[in-house]
Design an enzyme around this catalytic site. Structure first.
Site, mmCIF file in Angstrom:
data_model
loop_
_atom_site.group_PDB
_atom_site.id
_atom_site.type_symbol
_atom_site.label_atom_id
_atom_site.label_comp_id
_atom_site.label_asym_id
_atom_site.label_seq_id
_atom_site.Cartn_x
_atom_site.Cartn_y
_atom_site.Cartn_z
ATOM 1 N N TYR A 166 0.851 -1.203 0.000
ATOM 2 C CA TYR A 166 0.000 0.000 0.000
ATOM 3 C C TYR A 166 0.878 1.241 0.000
ATOM 4 O O TYR A 166 1.826 1.332 0.786
ATOM 5 C CB TYR A 166 -0.903 0.016 1.244
ATOM 6 N N THR B 267 -3.949 5.843 -21.819
ATOM 7 C CA THR B 267 -3.805 4.526 -21.220
ATOM 8 C C THR B 267 -2.378 4.093 -21.530
ATOM 9 O O THR B 267 -1.720 4.669 -22.394
ATOM 10 C CB THR B 267 -4.773 3.493 -21.837
ATOM 11 N N LYS C 252 -2.188 0.356 -24.842
ATOM 12 C CA LYS C 252 -2.571 0.226 -26.263
ATOM 13 C C LYS C 252 -1.296 0.277 -27.104
ATOM 14 O O LYS C 252 -0.468 -0.625 -26.987
ATOM 15 C CB LYS C 252 -3.580 1.317 -26.626
ATOM 16 N N ASP D 38 -6.745 13.358 -25.097
ATOM 17 C CA ASP D 38 -6.811 11.964 -24.664
ATOM 18 C C ASP D 38 -6.079 11.151 -25.730
ATOM 19 O O ASP D 38 -6.638 10.841 -26.788
ATOM 20 C CB ASP D 38 -8.273 11.531 -24.533
ATOM 21 N N GLU E 38 -0.438 4.860 -0.488
ATOM 22 C CA GLU E 38 -1.183 6.107 -0.687
ATOM 23 C C GLU E 38 -0.272 7.313 -0.528
ATOM 24 O O GLU E 38 0.550 7.367 0.403
ATOM 25 C CB GLU E 38 -2.316 6.240 0.336
ATOM 26 N N ARG F 250 -2.114 -2.751 -18.423
ATOM 27 C CA ARG F 250 -3.366 -1.985 -18.391
ATOM 28 C C ARG F 250 -3.210 -0.910 -17.328
ATOM 29 O O ARG F 250 -2.853 -1.196 -16.190
ATOM 30 C CB ARG F 250 -4.539 -2.890 -18.009
#
Ligand code: DSN
Length: 417
Positions: free
Chosen positions: A53, A227, A230, A200, A55, A236
């Site tokens: 974790y 992203t 691609k 984008d 954060e 991903r």
């Protein structure tokens, strides 16, 4: 990968993954938003970084034990900055939709206006389609192509709309548009109305990184989202890049505004993919993606295919299969699935049909190019595709093509398998 532990512990899951490996190996992957990651990216994704974790951001976390997570996030950021000539990068967005939403939350108040590309002209759901939650919060207005034969965006109408609607963001980018965007023109319209410019670049990030398409930052764009899975050929995931002045609002919007703990295995895999994209081979890969797409478009048109905008300047193309061969997009997708050619049905501009059974298909070359396919191979693919669509009821022909597709595909290695 040999999945040693998985095979021992859970044969049910292992069996399904094995079947997917076979599907990926034996078929021709033409969905333009998909790709094959390297074994190195897969290893980073499957690493112990998933246990942590983290954060917060590098040097400012809410949990202890961050020396390695800080190092990996810093490395991913540094590589992405170099790759895209970006002033600031946030590598924590979980995917493209969360990246776009985090930007909206960072810059907009409820009711503010965004001017983006119409979905049916190639835009994306997250650019304000009425079915999305964002469309309830913000006022999305549209621009589109002036001429679907050439694909030229109607910049005059876009300017008129901008002057009238006073958008806070002018949004470029798409998931189904085969042409280059005039970023300088969008930027000058945005300056005229005091709007922030956002691109984008999810579909074409790899082609920008590979120096084949223009980088929106070179024309003064403020924010670029993408992203990473691609054309960029990473895991991903999503990413936001921006000018320095937006650093604080963007970072606060991603965390704590919108997301919780970042997925550190994913960030490690992003770092690996960005390292790969910085190598000279990636420029050759990106250039081959575009050469293959141009050749495939030419071969499809030579066989009677009606391509939206008359061809392609990037990695993807849209074919009006209804006008070309009198099959619907859904029928085309399903027929081609049966022979091992995977692509997706897609609406075309001014489509009289519905999204679940549109007039078009969308296909592209990033994945097949990763496996090593070249221009000559595009001729074979076009041939199989058109033969199937011209003979939808000829199951004997389909069986023959399925076997040819399998023989063809298995000659090309799949990275990571
Ligand atoms: N699903 C992606 C695509 O196929 O273009 C975009 O969201």
């Amino acid at each position: 990968m040999n999945y040693q532990y998985l095979n021992e512990a859970d044969s049910e899951v292992a069996g399904i993954i094995e079947a997917e490996q076979v599907r990926q190996k034996e078929g021709i992957e033409m969905i333009p938003s998909e790709n094959y990651v390297s074994g190195a990216v897969l290893e980073a994704l499957g690493s112990v970084m998933t246990n942590k974790y983290s954060e917060g951001y590098v040097g400012k976390r809410y949990y202890g034990g961050q020396e390695n997570t800080d190092a990996i996030e810093q490395l991913a950021i540094a590589r992405a900055k170099k790759l895209f000539n970006a002033e600031h990068v946030n590598v924590q967005p979980l995917s493209g939709a969360p990246a776009n939403i985090a930007v909206y939350f960072a810059l907009l108040s409820p009711g503010d206006t965004v001017l983006g590309m119409d979905l049916s002209h190639g835009g994306h759901l997250t650019h304000g389609h009425p079915v999305t939650h964002m469309a309830k919060l913000y006022n999305f207005v549209r621009y589109g192509m002036k001429d679907v034969e050439t694909g030229e965006i109607d910049y005059d109408e876009l300017r008129e709309t901008a002057l009238h609607e006073k958008p806070k963001i002018i949004l470029a980018g798409f998931s189904a548009y085969p042409r280059e965007i005039d970023y300088a023109k969008l930027k000058s319209i945005a300056d005229e109305v005091g709007a922030i410019t956002m691109m984008d670049a999810a579909h074409i990030a790899g082609l920008i990184a590979g120096k084949q398409l223009r980088n929106p930052f070179d024309d003064g764009f403020d924010i670029v989202t993408t992203t990473t899975h691609k054309t960029l050929r990473g895991p991903r995931g999503g990413m936001i890049m921006c000018k320095e002045e937006f650093t604080s609002v963007i970072d606060k919007s991603v965390f704590p505004g919108f997301q919780g703990g970042p997925h550190m295995n994913n960030i490690a895999a992003k770092a690996v993919a960005f390292g790969e994209a910085l190598k000279p081979e990636f420029i050759e890969y990106s250039s081959q993606v575009i050469r293959n797409a141009a050749k495939l478009a030419e071969e499809l048109m030579a066989r009677g295919g009606k391509l939206i905008t008359g061809g392609t300047s990037n990695h993807l193309m849209l074919v009006d299969v209804m006008s070309s061969w009198n099959v619907t997009g859904k029928q085309a997708q399903e027929l081609l699935d049966t022979v091992g050619i995977t692509l997706n049905m897609n609406m075309i501009a001014n489509d009289p049909r519905s999204p679940m059974d549109p007039s078009g298909i969308r296909l592209g070359t990033p994945a097949i190019t990763t496996r090593g396919a070249k221009e000559d191979d595009m001729t074979k693919i076009a041939d199989w595709l058109v033969q199937v669509l011209q003979n939808p009821d000829d199951t004997t022909l389909h069986e023959k093509i399925k076997s040819e597709v399998r023989d063809f595909s298995t000659q090309f290695p799949v990275p990571g398998i």
